[in-house]
Motif scaffolding. Structure first.
Motif, PDB file in Angstrom:
ATOM      1  N   ARG A 133       0.718  -1.232  -0.052  1.00 19.96           N
ATOM      2  CA  ARG A 133       0.216   0.040   0.070  1.00 19.96           C
ATOM      3  C   ARG A 133       0.852   1.195   0.047  1.00 19.96           C
ATOM      4  N   ILE A 134       0.529   2.063  -1.011  1.00 21.20           N
ATOM      5  CA  ILE A 134       0.998   3.191  -1.023  1.00 21.20           C
ATOM      6  C   ILE A 134       0.519   4.451  -0.002  1.00 21.20           C
ATOM      7  N   THR A 135       1.319   4.965   0.955  1.00 21.75           N
ATOM      8  CA  THR A 135       0.565   5.757   1.854  1.00 21.75           C
ATOM      9  C   THR A 135       0.379   7.428   1.480  1.00 21.75           C
ATOM     10  N   ALA A 136       1.109   7.827   0.452  1.00 19.88           N
ATOM     11  CA  ALA A 136       0.676   9.298   0.007  1.00 19.88           C
ATOM     12  C   ALA A 136       1.374   9.208  -1.263  1.00 19.88           C
ATOM     13  N   LEU A 137       0.739  10.018  -1.964  1.00 18.53           N
ATOM     14  CA  LEU A 137       1.267  10.499  -3.414  1.00 18.53           C
ATOM     15  C   LEU A 137       1.311  12.117  -3.659  1.00 18.53           C
ATOM     16  N   LYS A 138       2.253  12.366  -4.553  1.00 16.55           N
ATOM     17  CA  LYS A 138       2.450  13.849  -4.980  1.00 16.55           C
ATOM     18  C   LYS A 138       2.931  13.899  -6.420  1.00 16.55           C
ATOM     19  N   GLU A 139       1.974  14.454  -7.260  1.00 16.21           N
ATOM     20  CA  GLU A 139       2.151  14.456  -8.563  1.00 16.21           C
ATOM     21  C   GLU A 139       2.575  15.772  -9.387  1.00 16.21           C
ATOM     22  N   PHE A 140       3.613  15.641 -10.202  1.00 16.60           N
ATOM     23  CA  PHE A 140       3.935  16.965 -10.749  1.00 16.60           C
ATOM     24  C   PHE A 140       3.776  16.747 -12.507  1.00 16.60           C
ATOM     25  N   PRO A 141       3.685  17.702 -13.224  1.00 18.12           N
ATOM     26  CA  PRO A 141       3.890  17.590 -14.693  1.00 18.12           C
ATOM     27  C   PRO A 141       5.355  17.589 -15.013  1.00 18.12           C
ATOM     28  N   GLY A 142       5.726  16.479 -15.785  1.00 10.27           N
ATOM     29  CA  GLY A 142       6.961  15.957 -15.997  1.00 10.27           C
ATOM     30  C   GLY A 142       7.236  15.711 -17.613  1.00 10.27           C
ATOM     31  N   GLY A 143       8.522  15.290 -17.989  1.00 10.30           N
ATOM     32  CA  GLY A 143       8.909  15.409 -19.021  1.00 10.30           C
ATOM     33  C   GLY A 143       9.959  16.332 -19.377  1.00 10.30           C
ATOM     34  N   LYS A 144      11.046  16.225 -20.029  1.00  9.87           N
ATOM     35  CA  LYS A 144      11.932  17.219 -20.083  1.00  9.87           C
ATOM     36  C   LYS A 144      11.818  18.417 -20.417  1.00  9.87           C
ATOM     37  N   ALA A 145      11.085  18.631 -21.735  1.00 14.89           N
ATOM     38  CA  ALA A 145      10.632  20.022 -21.784  1.00 14.89           C
ATOM     39  C   ALA A 145       9.517  20.537 -21.256  1.00 14.89           C
ATOM     40  N   THR A 146       8.617  19.694 -20.477  1.00 23.74           N
ATOM     41  CA  THR A 146       7.738  20.180 -19.808  1.00 23.74           C
ATOM     42  C   THR A 146       8.219  20.986 -18.549  1.00 23.74           C
ATOM     43  N   HIS A 147       9.595  20.419 -18.051  1.00 21.03           N
ATOM     44  CA  HIS A 147      10.341  21.221 -16.851  1.00 21.03           C
ATOM     45  C   HIS A 147      10.988  22.567 -17.582  1.00 21.03           C
ATOM     46  N   ILE A 148      11.360  22.682 -18.776  1.00 19.31           N
ATOM     47  CA  ILE A 148      11.701  23.759 -19.271  1.00 19.31           C
ATOM     48  C   ILE A 148      10.709  24.750 -19.370  1.00 19.31           C
ATOM     49  N   ALA A 149       9.503  24.315 -19.834  1.00 15.51           N
ATOM     50  CA  ALA A 149       8.427  25.372 -19.858  1.00 15.51           C
ATOM     51  C   ALA A 149       8.044  26.047 -18.661  1.00 15.51           C
ATOM     52  N   PHE A 150       8.064  25.142 -17.526  1.00  9.45           N
ATOM     53  CA  PHE A 150       7.590  25.465 -16.036  1.00  9.45           C
ATOM     54  C   PHE A 150       8.829  26.238 -15.593  1.00  9.45           C
ATOM     55  N   ALA A 151       9.945  26.268 -15.745  1.00  9.00           N
ATOM     56  CA  ALA A 151      11.215  27.125 -15.503  1.00  9.00           C
ATOM     57  C   ALA A 151      10.969  28.325 -16.223  1.00  9.00           C
ATOM     58  N   LEU A 152      10.774  28.369 -17.531  1.00  6.88           N
ATOM     59  CA  LEU A 152      10.764  29.616 -18.124  1.00  6.88           C
ATOM     60  C   LEU A 152       9.471  30.439 -17.808  1.00  6.88           C
ATOM     61  N   ASN A 153       8.436  29.678 -17.301  1.00 11.87           N
ATOM     62  CA  ASN A 153       7.276  30.589 -16.709  1.00 11.87           C
ATOM     63  C   ASN A 153       7.584  31.227 -15.552  1.00 11.87           C
ATOM     64  N   GLU A 154       8.249  30.488 -14.718  1.00 12.41           N
ATOM     65  CA  GLU A 154       8.785  31.072 -13.386  1.00 12.41           C
ATOM     66  C   GLU A 154       9.859  32.336 -13.417  1.00 12.41           C
ATOM     67  N   LEU A 155      10.302  32.019 -14.631  1.00  7.13           N
ATOM     68  CA  LEU A 155      11.402  33.473 -14.831  1.00  7.13           C
ATOM     69  C   LEU A 155      10.612  34.397 -15.706  1.00  7.13           C
ATOM     70  N   HIS A 156       9.242  34.426 -15.721  1.00 11.34           N
ATOM     71  CA  HIS A 156       8.279  35.378 -16.277  1.00 11.34           C
ATOM     72  C   HIS A 156       8.854  35.484 -17.904  1.00 11.34           C
ATOM     73  N   HIS A 157       8.982  34.433 -18.390  1.00 16.12           N
ATOM     74  CA  HIS A 157       9.553  34.454 -19.866  1.00 16.12           C
ATOM     75  C   HIS A 157       8.541  33.681 -20.551  1.00 16.12           C
ATOM     76  N   PRO A 158       7.597  34.301 -21.484  1.00 13.24           N
ATOM     77  CA  PRO A 158       6.641  33.549 -22.339  1.00 13.24           C
ATOM     78  C   PRO A 158       7.004  32.444 -23.049  1.00 13.24           C
ATOM     79  N   THR A 159       6.303  31.288 -23.163  1.00 13.05           N
ATOM     80  CA  THR A 159       6.623  30.071 -23.563  1.00 13.05           C
ATOM     81  C   THR A 159       5.149  29.097 -23.680  1.00 13.05           C
ATOM     82  N   THR A 160       5.176  28.476 -24.807  1.00 12.26           N
ATOM     83  CA  THR A 160       4.118  27.426 -24.971  1.00 12.26           C
ATOM     84  C   THR A 160       4.887  26.051 -24.944  1.00 12.26           C
TER      85      THR A 160
END
Length: 308
Positions: free
Chosen positions: A27-54
């Motif tokens: 039995r898994i006691t807890a889960l925490k989920e995040f959007p992933g895949g390498k360029a997904t991380h790139i997009a979220f990082a650029l967004n955090e830097l306030h740089h427009p991305t799709t």
């Protein structure tokens, strides 16, 4: 604007579990989920830097909708095609038992058809017209051509678009047969292409076809070649919480600085600051802009002798 292209997005999941016993219900006691895949991380990082991305991707099933909604929650635009199946989930098990702590379990994700590839490449060709820089990063679904990166690079070159890639294996070998703007390659990927060559020799070979070369070796930092200069950059941090996605965040920092037309020293600084900032955050593949801003002044830079 930057187009972040993730061929194989995922839901990255921390799963807490006390023990794993064979032939028993665990039995898994807890889960925490995040959007992933390498360029997904790139997009979220650029967004955090306030740089427009799709984020441009192959979207499949309910898991694909979850990733797209996670993007929408952060005001990140999405683009791409719909494919049959489900986007993969990638589990990292967390446990006090070191025997399987940080053990990973990766789902296969959707399978590509010839029509999927045709749809993807045509949609990609149409979409990149709106962007000044394209980042393509990560693996492909099963069934995609093993020269998919090379084909997308050709499309970018025809439209005179800067493209930065981060891939491995056959995709990397095919990509390196052509010329393009930028490459991020880590130590493991280097070993698959070059045996025991030193950094300077590798840069001499790659720079004949590639304008920007980012070579990373974990704690040893970044070697960045651009506009005839070779610079080593690094930054020290007191505590590493998670390294998952650090290379992707480094790519995002480089892409951000390139798109801002900054000097090579600033490009290198943003790269290592973003990569290190990711390590300070328990959220998988995510950075915080305040960490980046605190790390930037601490980056050490050294220009290295380089003869082209």
């Amino acid at each position: 604007m930057i187009l972040s292209v993730c061929p194989n997005p995922s839901i990255d999941t921390y799963a807490w579990i006390d023990a794993i016993e064979a032939k028993k219900a665990n039995r898994i006691t807890a889960l925490k989920e995040f959007p992933g895949g390498k360029a997904t991380h790139i997009a979220f990082a650029l967004n955090e830097l306030h740089h427009p991305t799709t984020l441009f991707a192959n979207w499949a099933g309910n898991s694909g909708q979850w990733i797209k909604q996670s993007c929408a929650d952060k005001n990140i635009n999405t683009d791409g095609i719909e494919v049959v199946g489900q986007n993969r989930k990638c589990y990292t098990f967390r446990s006090k038992n070191e025997a399987f702590n940080n053990t990973e379990l990766l789902e296969p994700g959707p399978t590509f058809t010839e029509q999927d590839w045709k749809n993807f490449s045509l949609k990609f060709q149409d979409s990149i017209t709106k962007y000044s820089l394209v980042c393509i990063s990560g693996s492909w679904p099963k069934g995609a051509p093993n020269d998919a990166y090379a084909q997308l690079i050709t499309i970018c070159n025809h439209q005179q678009k800067k493209v930065i890639i981060d891939c491995s294996g056959e995709q990397l070998k095919h990509a390196l047969q052509g010329s393009f703007f930028g490459l991020h390659i880590n130590e493991d990927e280097l070993k698959s292409v070059y045996d025991n060559s030193d950094i300077s020799t590798i840069v001499k070979n790659l720079s004949k076809k590639i304008k920007l070369i980012a070579i990373t070796k974990g704690k040893e930092g970044l070697w960045l070649y651009y506009q005839g200069k070779l610079i080593h950059a690094n930054v020290s941090i007191s505590k590493v919480i998670s390294t998952v996605g650090s290379g992707d965040c480094l790519t995002a920092g480089i892409a951000y600085a390139v798109d801002k037309n900054l000097k090579i020293e600033e490009i290198a600084s943003y790269g290592v600051a973003c990569g290190a900032a990711n390590c300070l955050n328990d959220d998988l593949g995510m950075l915080k802009i305040e960490d980046v801003n605190q790390l930037l002044p601490k980056v050490t830079l050294k220009e290295l002798d380089y003869a082209s």
